[in-house]
Each structure stands twice: as C-alpha cells, then as structure tokens.
Write a protein that holds these residues in place. Structure first.
Motif, short mmCIF file in Angstrom:
data_model
loop_
_atom_site.label_atom_id
_atom_site.label_comp_id
_atom_site.label_asym_id
_atom_site.label_seq_id
_atom_site.Cartn_x
_atom_site.Cartn_y
_atom_site.Cartn_z
N MET A 160 26.09 -114.74 31.85
CA MET A 160 26.82 -113.47 31.77
C MET A 160 25.84 -112.35 31.46
O MET A 160 24.77 -112.58 30.89
N VAL A 161 26.20 -111.15 31.86
CA VAL A 161 25.51 -109.96 31.36
C VAL A 161 26.31 -109.50 30.14
O VAL A 161 27.46 -109.08 30.27
N THR A 162 25.71 -109.65 28.97
CA THR A 162 26.43 -109.38 27.72
C THR A 162 26.23 -107.95 27.22
O THR A 162 26.92 -107.54 26.28
N GLU A 163 25.29 -107.22 27.79
CA GLU A 163 25.13 -105.81 27.46
C GLU A 163 24.53 -105.08 28.65
O GLU A 163 23.65 -105.61 29.33
N PHE A 164 25.01 -103.89 28.91
CA PHE A 164 24.32 -102.89 29.71
C PHE A 164 24.94 -101.56 29.36
O PHE A 164 26.15 -101.47 29.10
N GLY A 165 24.13 -100.52 29.28
CA GLY A 165 24.68 -99.24 28.88
C GLY A 165 23.62 -98.15 28.85
O GLY A 165 22.42 -98.43 28.75
N ALA A 166 24.06 -96.91 28.95
CA ALA A 166 23.18 -95.73 28.93
C ALA A 166 23.79 -94.68 28.02
O ALA A 166 24.99 -94.44 28.06
N GLU A 167 22.96 -94.02 27.23
CA GLU A 167 23.42 -92.97 26.31
C GLU A 167 23.85 -91.73 27.10
O GLU A 167 23.27 -91.40 28.14
N ALA A 168 24.87 -91.05 26.56
CA ALA A 168 25.31 -89.78 27.15
C ALA A 168 26.02 -88.96 26.08
O ALA A 168 26.92 -89.47 25.40
N GLY A 221 20.71 -88.99 29.33
CA GLY A 221 21.53 -88.48 28.25
C GLY A 221 22.69 -87.62 28.70
O GLY A 221 23.51 -87.21 27.88
N THR A 222 22.79 -87.33 30.00
CA THR A 222 23.89 -86.52 30.50
C THR A 222 25.04 -87.41 30.98
O THR A 222 24.85 -88.59 31.29
N TRP A 223 26.24 -86.79 31.05
CA TRP A 223 27.38 -87.53 31.58
C TRP A 223 27.08 -88.03 32.99
O TRP A 223 27.41 -89.18 33.34
N ALA A 224 26.48 -87.15 33.80
CA ALA A 224 26.23 -87.48 35.20
C ALA A 224 25.24 -88.63 35.34
O ALA A 224 25.41 -89.52 36.19
N PHE A 225 24.19 -88.62 34.50
CA PHE A 225 23.22 -89.72 34.56
C PHE A 225 23.91 -91.04 34.18
O PHE A 225 23.71 -92.06 34.84
N GLN A 226 24.69 -91.03 33.14
CA GLN A 226 25.39 -92.25 32.71
C GLN A 226 26.29 -92.78 33.82
O GLN A 226 26.29 -94.00 34.10
N GLN A 227 27.00 -91.89 34.49
CA GLN A 227 27.88 -92.33 35.57
C GLN A 227 27.09 -92.95 36.71
O GLN A 227 27.44 -94.04 37.19
N GLU A 228 26.04 -92.29 37.13
CA GLU A 228 25.27 -92.78 38.27
C GLU A 228 24.60 -94.10 37.92
O GLU A 228 24.56 -95.03 38.74
N TRP A 229 24.06 -94.19 36.70
CA TRP A 229 23.39 -95.41 36.26
C TRP A 229 24.37 -96.58 36.22
O TRP A 229 24.06 -97.68 36.69
N ILE A 230 25.56 -96.35 35.68
CA ILE A 230 26.57 -97.40 35.62
C ILE A 230 26.98 -97.85 37.02
O ILE A 230 27.10 -99.06 37.29
N ASN A 231 27.17 -96.92 37.91
CA ASN A 231 27.58 -97.29 39.27
C ASN A 231 26.51 -98.11 39.98
O ASN A 231 26.82 -99.06 40.71
#
Length: 625
Positions: free
Chosen positions: A522-530, A540-550
């Motif tokens: 499993m992938v038990t963690e992934f995430g980006a600060e925003a 650190g921006t909302w847009a970066f977090q969204q693009e990174w997650i996608n």
C-alpha cells in the motif's frame, strides 16, 4: 443586634472556606463509548490543575494537600500547553490534576477501579494520599484498583503527569542541530482522554476477546470467545458466565475463584450464513456477557462484533474474498480548540470528512480513541492500526528493553482494539531506518511473532519511507504480511535528492512490486503542503498541491496490484516548532499537507482527492480467496 454581630464573623468565615476546599462530585454512570463493562462512571466536570515547572510537587506532597491555592479549574480531558508553540511547550513538563468525588454507592460489597484512556506520557496516581500505581505511554488505556477508597465522604484522586519525552519513548524525543525539540507530532501535555470510575461487584472483566473466524466470503463462521474474570473480593466465589452473540446463547458454565484469583472461560459458536461486515455493508452483531453469583447478576459486558475475513494472498489484501484497492486518509486526533483532548463531536467530524471524500480507510500514527473505532465499525471504515514506534533510532532500538517495550505496545494495542471489525491490520511501526539491519530485523520478527500469536486473524504490517536507495529489503521484511510505502516523490528531495524527480515514482513502484511479490503493498502516505493562493509552479500553493496530487493519483491508479492508497493527511495539525514540511513559506508549527485547514475549511485539493477516490473501484468481486 448582639446576635447579628456574632453571626457576621461566622458568615465571613464560611465565605473563605471554598478557597481551601474543593466541592466533591458524585459521578454519573455514563461513558463516551458503548463497548465495555457495565458500571462505568465518567469523572467529568471540574478538576483542579497545577503546573510544576520546578518539579517540586512530590517533595511538597501535593498529593496530600487540602489547599486549593495555586490550583486552577479545568475540564478533563485537558492538555495544558494548548496554543503554546514554544520549544518549552514541545519539550514537555510536569503538571498535576486533582479530582474530588464521592462514590455513587456506599455499598460495602462493591469494589472500585479507575480507568484512564490516555495520559501523555508518564502518570503517577494517588488516592487519598496513597499511591495507586504508575504508567508510561500515551494513546492506550490503563487501570488501577481504587485501594483505600472511602465509602462515604470525599475522595481525592491526584495524578502527576510528566510529559517530558525521552529518546526511549514512543515516539522518541529528538532535537535538531539548533536544539529545537521534536517527537513526531506535537507533545500535548496532560490527561488527553477521559477518566472513569469503574464499579466492580464481585468480579472484574480482565479481558474480553470475541474472535470471528471465517475461511472465505461464503463460508460459515466460527466465533471464539475467551474471557478472563478476576475475583475482586477477599473470599472465594462461585461464578457463572453466560453470553449472547446475536440471537445465539452461550453457556460458559461455572467456576470457583479463590480470593483475588483469575479464571479463564472459553467457548465458541457456529454462525451459518453469517451477515458479513464490510465497508459496503457494515453488519454488526450485538454481543453481551453476564456474570452471576448465586443466581444474582453481578457484572455485565457488551460489545458489537463484525464477522469478516481479512488476509493476504498472492500479494493482495482480501476482505471477505474480494481484493482491496482502498482509498483513505491519515489523520491526527487534533483540533484547534482542544489539541489532542478532542471531543466525540470532533471524532465524528473527522470520520465524516473521510467518508465525504470517498475514503474507506483511516490511518494514524497511534491507536485511536475507542469511539473512533466504534464509528468506523458502524459506518464501514477500515483502520490501519499502528503503534507510535516512529523514527526510533537504531542506536536506541538496539537496547533489548526498548524492543521489549515496543512489542508490549503492540500487545496493548491488540488487546484494546481486537474486538473491532474496523481494525484492518496491526502495524508495528513507521519510518524506522530505511535500511534495516540486525537490530531492526530482531524487533520486526519479535513484534510480528507476538502479534500473530495474539491475533492470528489479521495481517501484520509496517510503514517505511519510499527511498530508491533502500528499495528491496526482501529478507529483512519477509515476516511481514503488508508493507506500506510513504511516498513523497516530487515533494521532498530525500537523501541525496533521490526522490526529487516525481517521474521516478512509477518505476519505483514497479520495482517494489517485483521485490515483494507475495506481500500486500500500500501507499500509506503521500501529500504536499499548501497554505496560500499562488502559481501552480510554486510549492505551498493551493494550485501546486492540486496538480501534485493529480499527478500522484494518476501514477498510483495505474498500479492495479496496489491494495490501497492513503493521503497524508486529512486535517492540519501541530508538528513541532519551526516545522517547514518542504513549504518555502510555512506556518509553523502547523503540518499543512492537510486537505482541511486548522480552521475547518476544505482546500481545493479536497475535491480532487474526492473525485479520484470516488471513481476508484475499491472493492473487487469475490474470488473465493
């Protein structure tokens, strides 16, 4: 007039009395969660609290003082360093809690005990000035008999809490090069969860284990029940135990218990065509146990059990014979209003936000409150259940006493939550050395062996940092059923920059699968600060977090052999002073990878995660496994 002059000094004296005495409460029979014994009385209402910065309270005999001078009124659960982001707050300290109460009943045939759901980190407890016991470790309950309790009049319960973390604690205390204290997450100091007074009539339920076993999704089930009863009296007792599982009655028979003795009762029932528990259909069976002496009921216990099979086969997790590809959230039981001393309303909020996002699994770094498990049981969420054996240095883990303490932590976790259908697996640690040597292997093998002996019905796992330099540890991890990978490709650089390039994630995951063909992954963690608006290219921006997650979800969704993906984390929480988390413009001490802000506002990325989670088929068709 002379009489009035006499009464005025007396009236003035009465006004002074409350400054040196504290009103005693008579607790009500109630509990913040359902599963458990009858006769739990919540010690809520007003407590007294006093900081002990100089650590002189024991010497000054605060456990015996009657004066309220220097004490302030608080509500328990309580953390005394709420809102204080200083290094001193993170490092911890010493504080004292005091509760005056009267017994709900003066019946001399009754005994009493105290149950603490979580104290961070070391607790010493006194009743009426006499020591009851000590405990170390947070997030798991402990109990002490109320020896010396007064049948009538005021009793005084005093608790000394020492939250100063050591490098041998879980998680261990650490400092960076600048001397800033750390420890995995914020070191909230105090009685973090509630306290109960337990009524004991003749016997105490020492352990209640209800273990459904089923070989396949269409098989009949066997429910094995094991109970330990302790005679709390000073004379022998002949006790009879009966129970019910759903509509089925169980007669465990009678046994003679000597004074203070413990006896084990075991039995099992067959359940034909059981209603299975799953996130799609969280069916639960009502379970109850009754103890009688000479035909009179003296004790009862109730819980809710779910029949389901969870196992690993051919490199996949299976629930009731169906392969899993679950999606979910990591979280901390934290809030801006209460720190770690959160309410049931906050627990409901976190669970409901996870479900709103399409999640079917929760993960935290420590055992959650029993009410969270009850919510998960009832609403259909799986829980990656983990002990806080987090980032323990090998130099510390090499000490046999530390490894024994860690294994004991695993055992206490299992005993506390083994009856919950939501408990998906037992995780024995998180982000220990990414290149495990003999010391870590010794711990892993000991913890896995213990967990499987204590509960052979669930898999055992661990979460590790996803670094290409330590990709294949097949021999070191061979005793584990499940391995979770904490994936931050493209967010953190990692050692020597090895995870800086997010395009390497896909190849890394394929290599992981090739290395561990028989274990569930499993992938038990992934995430980006925003924490702000801004361009998509700026961390650190909302847009970066969204693009990174996608991007991340696109890659991970292309790996059908994964058994699950967990975003870290659902909610923002406090970590440590100076926390940056890879964000060039951080808001220390907040961890801001959360999809929901500390003020409860959903970030734009919440809805990206929601779209990905809801479009994923998380439960495959049964395969007969």
């Amino acid at each position: 007039m002379a009489r009035l002059r006499f009464l005025l000094p007396l009236f003035a004296l009465l006004l002074v009395v409350p400054s040196s005495a504290h009103a005693a409460d008579k607790p009500d029979e109630q509990a913040l969660y359902k599963d458990g014994p009858d006769g739990r009385y919540l010690l809520d209402g007003d407590w007294l609290f006093r900081k002990d910065d100089a650590d002189q309270g024991v010497k000054a005999r605060w456990m015996r003082t009657a004066s309220t001078a220097g004490w302030t009124t608080v509500k328990v659960p309580n953390v005394w360093n709420l809102g204080d982001p200083s290094n001193e707050s993170m490092a911890g300290g010493v504080g004292w809690y005091r509760k005056d109460f009267e017994l709900p009943s003066a019946d001399s045939a009754l005994a009493w005990a105290f149950r603490f759901e979580s104290v961070n980190y070391r607790a010493r407890v006194w009743l009426n000035g006499k020591p009851l016991g000590e405990n170390a470790g947070a997030y798991l309950p402990f109990e002490f008999d109320a020896a010396g309790v007064k049948r009538r009049g005021t009793n005084r319960l005093v608790v000394r809490v020492d939250s100063r973390r050591l490098d041998r604690d879980f998680p261990p205390a650490r400092e960076n090069a600048d001397g800033v204290p750390s420890g995995g997450w914020w070191n909230y100091s105090g009685i973090q969860r509630e306290v109960y007074l337990k009524k004991l009539d003749t016997v105490d339920f020492q352990r209640v284990q209800v273990r459904p076993e089923i070989d396949c999704g269409t098989c009949d089930a066997t429910v094995r029940m094991n109970l330990n009863l302790r005679n709390v009296t000073n004379r022998g007792q002949r006790v009879t135990l009966t129970g019910k599982f759903g509509t089925r009655s169980v007669n465990f028979g009678s046994k003679s218990l000597g004074p203070k003795a413990i006896a084990s009762f075991t039995d099992s029932v067959k359940i034909a065509d059981p209603k299975l528990w799953s996130p799609q259909s969280p069916n639960l069976y009502d379970v109850s146990f009754t103890v009688r002496v000479d035909g009179k009921k003296v004790a009862g216990y109730s819980l809710h059990s779910g029949i389901r099979s969870i196992k690993v086969s051919q490199g996949r997790l299976f629930l009731n014979g169906a392969p899993l590809n679950v999606r979910g959230m990591g979280l901390h039981e934290d809030s801006k209003a209460d720190g770690f001393a959160i309410t049931n309303e906050r627990r409901e909020e976190l669970v409901n936000l996870t479900r709103e996002a399409g999640g079917t699994v929760l993960r935290t770094h420590y055992p959650m409150h029993p009410y969270t498990h009850e919510l998960a049981d009832r609403l259909g969420l799986l829980i990656w259940e983990e002990v806080p054996v987090y980032s323990v240095p090998t130099t510390v883990l090499k000490e046999p006493s530390v490894r024994r303490s860690a294994v004991d932590e695993v055992g206490r976790m299992i005993e506390t939550h083994e009856n919950h259908a939501s408990a998906m697996l037992w995780s024995i640690g998180n982000e220990l050395s990414s290149q495990p040597g003999p010391v870590q292997v010794a711990y892993i093998n000991a913890a896995v062996k213990f967990a499987k002996q204590a509960d052979p019905t669930r898999p055992v796992g661990i979460a590790v940092a996803a670094y290409p330099s330590s990709l294949c540890q097949a021999e070191q991890y061979k005793s584990l059923d499940v391995i979770g990978f904490n994936n931050y490709f493209g967010w953190y650089p990692g050692p020597s920059g090895q995870i800086f390039d997010r395009t390497k994630l896909s190849g890394y995951l394929d290599a992981v699968r090739a290395c561990y063909p028989n274990q569930a992954l499993m992938v038990t963690e992934f995430g980006a600060e925003a924490n702000r608006d801004g361009p998509i290219e700026e961390k650190g921006t909302w847009a970066f977090q969204q693009e990174w997650i996608n991007y991340q979800m696109t890659v991970m969704s292309s790996k059908p052999w994964l058994s699950g993906v967990v975003y870290w984390a659902l909610n923002e929480f406090w970590v440590r002073p100076g926390w940056e988390g890879g964000n060039p413009r951080p808001t220390a001490p907040l961890h801001q990878k959360g999809l929901v802000t500390y003020d409860g506002v959903k970030k734009p990325a919440f809805f990206d995660i929601q779209r990905w989670f809801k479009q994923t088929q998380q439960f495959g068709p049964p395969t007969g496994t």
